[in-house]
Design an enzyme around this catalytic site. Sequence first.
Site, PDB file in Angstrom:
ATOM      1  CB  SER A 152      -0.877   0.010   1.255  1.00 31.98           C
ATOM      2  OG  SER A 152      -1.505   1.267   1.436  1.00 31.98           O
ATOM      3  CE1 TYR A 187      -3.811  -1.635   5.407  1.00 31.99           C
ATOM      4  CE2 TYR A 187      -3.260   0.660   4.992  1.00 31.99           C
ATOM      5  CZ  TYR A 187      -3.609  -0.591   4.522  1.00 31.99           C
ATOM      6  OH  TYR A 187      -3.740  -0.801   3.168  1.00 31.99           O
TER       7      TYR A 187
END
Length: 302
Positions: free
Chosen positions: A143, A156
């Site tokens: 990501s 995250y």
Amino acid sequence: MATFENKLVIVTGAGSGIGRATAERFAVQGARVIVSDVNGDTAKDTVDRIEARGGKAYPYAVDVSDVDAMEAFAASVHDAHGAPAVVVNNAGFTTAGPFLGHTVEDWNRIMGVNFWGVVHGSRLFGRQMIEAGRGGRILNVTSPAAVLPIPLSTAYCTSKAAAQMFTECLRLEFAGTGVGVTAVLPAFINTGFYPNAQVVETDGKSVGRGKNLSVLAAQLIARSPETVARNIVRIAARNPAIAPTPFESRIACTGGRVSPAGARLAARMMDIDSLVGLVDRILPASAVRRLDEAAARAVSKS
């Protein structure tokens, strides 16, 4: 790897979102697709969609964070289908909330899926590829959060940064084996990712509102999973080291690497409490209420 005709492709987290779209796209290219997901029913749904279009796919239910389950999964796939040509380690999820609100169990869960799931898939299927001697591709979905700090997303971002560095190092280790390793960094994509986020909060207000607004924004402006899936198939054929996708992800990742200080400044401006407070200050109460109602509807429909 110019063609995927009759090649074995494994996609984790393929019961929905980017994983499902990627499995379907490889099937369109003639691949035999192993569709794995923690939810066996959604994996079967993806297989049904592929077979309805004349493709070949096989469902497997597996928790990528469970090393024993992954070892059994890898052995079962190899026994039934042989070594894969492509592995897309896509399974992932996110949490949202303050660092001090996260428990050790929260951290173990997100690291188990987002990091250890990537490690297990790369290790087990990478070994099969190398031993088969036919080369292959490993694509690990990370990501832009791997290089861009995001407020209230410490767990995250950390999990994705770990997966990113693992992928970049593994590419160096596998050089010369014929197995290429690529980090794929999708940008803001309209999937079930945001509505399924685990909200960890202290006051029960701003973080929940921020999640609802993220879901609404995803439905209004985000790219489709199919856009990313098309790019993943192209990436598998080309074998780059790092592949932000689509274009806005390239901009974000380049900015994060070129100017870390600028990325931190932008992240501070994106703090959920600040953004929610700004919305409350600049919009009339009636407009804020309608916005919250639209966001709540977006979550209920996702």
